[in-house]
Each structure stands twice: as C-alpha cells, then as structure tokens.
Write a protein that holds these residues in place. Structure first.
Motif, mmCIF file in Angstrom:
data_model
loop_
_atom_site.group_PDB
_atom_site.id
_atom_site.type_symbol
_atom_site.label_atom_id
_atom_site.label_comp_id
_atom_site.label_asym_id
_atom_site.label_seq_id
_atom_site.Cartn_x
_atom_site.Cartn_y
_atom_site.Cartn_z
ATOM 1 N N ARG A 1 14.457 7.444 18.778
ATOM 2 C CA ARG A 1 14.017 8.638 18.059
ATOM 3 C C ARG A 1 15.162 9.612 17.801
ATOM 4 O O ARG A 1 15.343 10.103 16.688
ATOM 5 N N ASP A 2 15.956 9.904 18.803
ATOM 6 C CA ASP A 2 17.046 10.863 18.650
ATOM 7 C C ASP A 2 18.070 10.385 17.622
ATOM 8 O O ASP A 2 18.580 11.179 16.832
ATOM 9 N N ALA A 3 18.348 9.084 17.610
ATOM 10 C CA ALA A 3 19.299 8.549 16.627
ATOM 11 C C ALA A 3 18.729 8.667 15.218
ATOM 12 O O ALA A 3 19.450 9.029 14.283
ATOM 13 N N TYR A 4 17.431 8.373 15.061
ATOM 14 C CA TYR A 4 16.803 8.515 13.743
ATOM 15 C C TYR A 4 16.822 9.973 13.297
ATOM 16 O O TYR A 4 17.142 10.269 12.147
ATOM 17 N N LEU A 5 16.502 10.876 14.201
ATOM 18 C CA LEU A 5 16.495 12.297 13.849
ATOM 19 C C LEU A 5 17.888 12.783 13.461
ATOM 20 O O LEU A 5 18.048 13.544 12.505
ATOM 21 N N LYS A 6 18.897 12.320 14.173
ATOM 22 C CA LYS A 6 20.275 12.701 13.860
ATOM 23 C C LYS A 6 20.647 12.228 12.460
ATOM 24 O O LYS A 6 21.222 12.976 11.667
ATOM 25 N N ARG A 7 20.296 10.981 12.151
ATOM 26 C CA ARG A 7 20.608 10.437 10.825
ATOM 27 C C ARG A 7 19.831 11.162 9.738
ATOM 28 O O ARG A 7 20.363 11.458 8.669
ATOM 29 N N ARG B 1 18.754 14.234 9.805
ATOM 30 C CA ARG B 1 19.335 15.566 9.628
ATOM 31 C C ARG B 1 20.606 15.499 8.774
ATOM 32 O O ARG B 1 20.868 16.372 7.948
ATOM 33 N N ARG B 2 21.379 14.442 8.989
ATOM 34 C CA ARG B 2 22.583 14.244 8.188
ATOM 35 C C ARG B 2 22.192 14.010 6.719
ATOM 36 O O ARG B 2 22.817 14.550 5.798
ATOM 37 N N ILE B 3 21.141 13.233 6.500
ATOM 38 C CA ILE B 3 20.642 12.979 5.151
ATOM 39 C C ILE B 3 20.136 14.271 4.515
ATOM 40 O O ILE B 3 20.360 14.528 3.325
ATOM 41 N N GLU B 4 19.473 15.089 5.306
ATOM 42 C CA GLU B 4 19.003 16.384 4.814
ATOM 43 C C GLU B 4 20.192 17.227 4.333
ATOM 44 O O GLU B 4 20.135 17.865 3.281
ATOM 45 N N GLY B 5 21.278 17.198 5.085
ATOM 46 C CA GLY B 5 22.484 17.905 4.678
ATOM 47 C C GLY B 5 23.058 17.341 3.386
ATOM 48 O O GLY B 5 23.531 18.084 2.521
ATOM 49 N N GLN B 6 23.001 16.012 3.254
ATOM 50 C CA GLN B 6 23.465 15.391 2.011
ATOM 51 C C GLN B 6 22.619 15.857 0.829
ATOM 52 O O GLN B 6 23.153 16.122 -0.253
ATOM 53 N N ALA B 7 21.310 15.983 1.029
ATOM 54 C CA ALA B 7 20.421 16.430 -0.052
ATOM 55 C C ALA B 7 20.767 17.861 -0.466
ATOM 56 O O ALA B 7 20.816 18.176 -1.668
ATOM 57 N N ARG B 8 21.038 18.715 0.506
ATOM 58 C CA ARG B 8 21.437 20.090 0.180
ATOM 59 C C ARG B 8 22.767 20.097 -0.574
ATOM 60 O O ARG B 8 22.964 20.851 -1.521
ATOM 61 N N GLY B 9 23.684 19.212 -0.151
ATOM 62 C CA GLY B 9 24.957 19.087 -0.846
ATOM 63 C C GLY B 9 24.778 18.629 -2.283
ATOM 64 O O GLY B 9 25.465 19.117 -3.190
ATOM 65 N N LEU B 10 23.854 17.724 -2.494
ATOM 66 C CA LEU B 10 23.564 17.265 -3.865
ATOM 67 C C LEU B 10 23.020 18.407 -4.713
ATOM 68 O O LEU B 10 23.391 18.555 -5.889
ATOM 69 N N GLN B 11 22.152 19.211 -4.135
ATOM 70 C CA GLN B 11 21.615 20.358 -4.868
ATOM 71 C C GLN B 11 22.749 21.296 -5.293
ATOM 72 O O GLN B 11 22.786 21.763 -6.442
ATOM 73 N N LEU C 1 26.402 11.049 -8.653
ATOM 74 C CA LEU C 1 25.809 9.711 -8.511
ATOM 75 C C LEU C 1 26.359 8.973 -7.290
ATOM 76 O O LEU C 1 25.621 8.263 -6.600
ATOM 77 N N THR C 2 27.633 9.170 -7.001
ATOM 78 C CA THR C 2 28.234 8.552 -5.809
ATOM 79 C C THR C 2 27.563 9.080 -4.545
ATOM 80 O O THR C 2 27.250 8.312 -3.625
ATOM 81 N N GLN C 3 27.322 10.382 -4.503
ATOM 82 C CA GLN C 3 26.659 10.966 -3.342
ATOM 83 C C GLN C 3 25.204 10.526 -3.235
ATOM 84 O O GLN C 3 24.676 10.321 -2.139
ATOM 85 N N ILE C 4 24.538 10.376 -4.376
ATOM 86 C CA ILE C 4 23.151 9.870 -4.367
ATOM 87 C C ILE C 4 23.128 8.455 -3.809
ATOM 88 O O ILE C 4 22.251 8.106 -3.005
ATOM 89 N N SER C 5 24.090 7.647 -4.200
ATOM 90 C CA SER C 5 24.174 6.280 -3.685
ATOM 91 C C SER C 5 24.371 6.271 -2.171
ATOM 92 O O SER C 5 23.718 5.497 -1.450
ATOM 93 N N ALA C 6 25.241 7.136 -1.663
ATOM 94 C CA ALA C 6 25.475 7.221 -0.215
ATOM 95 C C ALA C 6 24.211 7.650 0.512
ATOM 96 O O ALA C 6 23.866 7.110 1.575
ATOM 97 N N MET C 7 23.499 8.618 -0.067
ATOM 98 C CA MET C 7 22.267 9.099 0.554
ATOM 99 C C MET C 7 21.192 8.010 0.544
ATOM 100 O O MET C 7 20.465 7.833 1.526
ATOM 101 N N THR C 8 21.115 7.273 -0.545
ATOM 102 C CA THR C 8 20.151 6.170 -0.650
ATOM 103 C C THR C 8 20.426 5.115 0.418
ATOM 104 O O THR C 8 19.508 4.630 1.083
ATOM 105 N N LYS C 9 21.694 4.766 0.599
ATOM 106 C CA LYS C 9 22.065 3.779 1.625
ATOM 107 C C LYS C 9 21.714 4.288 3.022
ATOM 108 O O LYS C 9 21.249 3.526 3.865
ATOM 109 N N ALA C 10 21.926 5.568 3.253
ATOM 110 C CA ALA C 10 21.597 6.141 4.565
ATOM 111 C C ALA C 10 20.091 6.066 4.821
ATOM 112 O O ALA C 10 19.654 5.713 5.923
#
Length: 102
Positions: A17-23, A25-35, A48-57
């Motif tokens: 659970r903690d590892a999933y939550l950490k990941r 949260r990192r994805i949430e930060g990526q989404a804010r960065g995309l915005q 688009l490169t950042q969207i691809s990274a977020m999708t893979k995550a």
C-alpha cells in the motif's frame, strides 16, 4: 504464512500500500506539472513526452495491483471453487482486457 501475513481478499496488502501511495502521489505531481505546462503554453512535444511518462507510471501501478489481485484474490477464490472462483477469474480477465485496450 503467518496470521500477520494473511491478506484480506479484495484489498491491497499493507506491505504494498505505501509503495502504491508513494507512486500515486508522484503521478499526482506529474499531473499538476502537466497542467502548468499547458498553462504556460510549453512545446507540445514536451507535454506529450510527460503524458507518456505519466501513462507508463499509471500502467505500472495497474500491473502491480493486477498481479496482487491474481496472486491473492483469484488464487484464494480458485481454491474454494464454485461461482466465487469463476467471478474472480472473470474480474481479472476483464481488468486485463481494459489494460490492454488502454
């Protein structure tokens, strides 16, 4: 497996659970960065490169959850047999189909 290692079927194991939550949260930060990138009208290919990274995550989290579901929920349901086993197998197959389509 000791009593403290037992996994409640249908729930994320506390060890993961903690590892999933950490990941996530990192994805949430990526989404804010995309915005911000869109707000700042940055170069489309960079966005688009950042969207691809977020999708893979996200896919990585999904595959981890799927693996956990198969290893625990489906295996336990298959051991007991009956309609519950078939239902868990169908759920897993449907989840795999959704992941493959995405």
């Amino acid at each position: 497996m000791s009593a403290s290692d037992e996994i409640e079927p249908g729930y994320v194991h506390h060890q993961h659970r903690d590892a999933y939550l950490k990941r996530l949260r990192r994805i949430e930060g990526q989404a804010r960065g995309l915005q911000r990138m869109v707000e700042e009208e940055q170069y489309c290919i960079d966005i688009l490169t950042q969207i691809s990274a977020m999708t893979k995550a996200l896919q990585s989290v999904a595959l981890g959850l799927l693996d956990e579901h198969l290893a625990h929920c489906v295996v336990e349901a298959a051991k007991t047999g009956g309609p519950e086993g078939e239902e868990k197998l169908k759920e897993a197959a449907d989840a795999i189909a959704r992941l493959v389509r995405s």
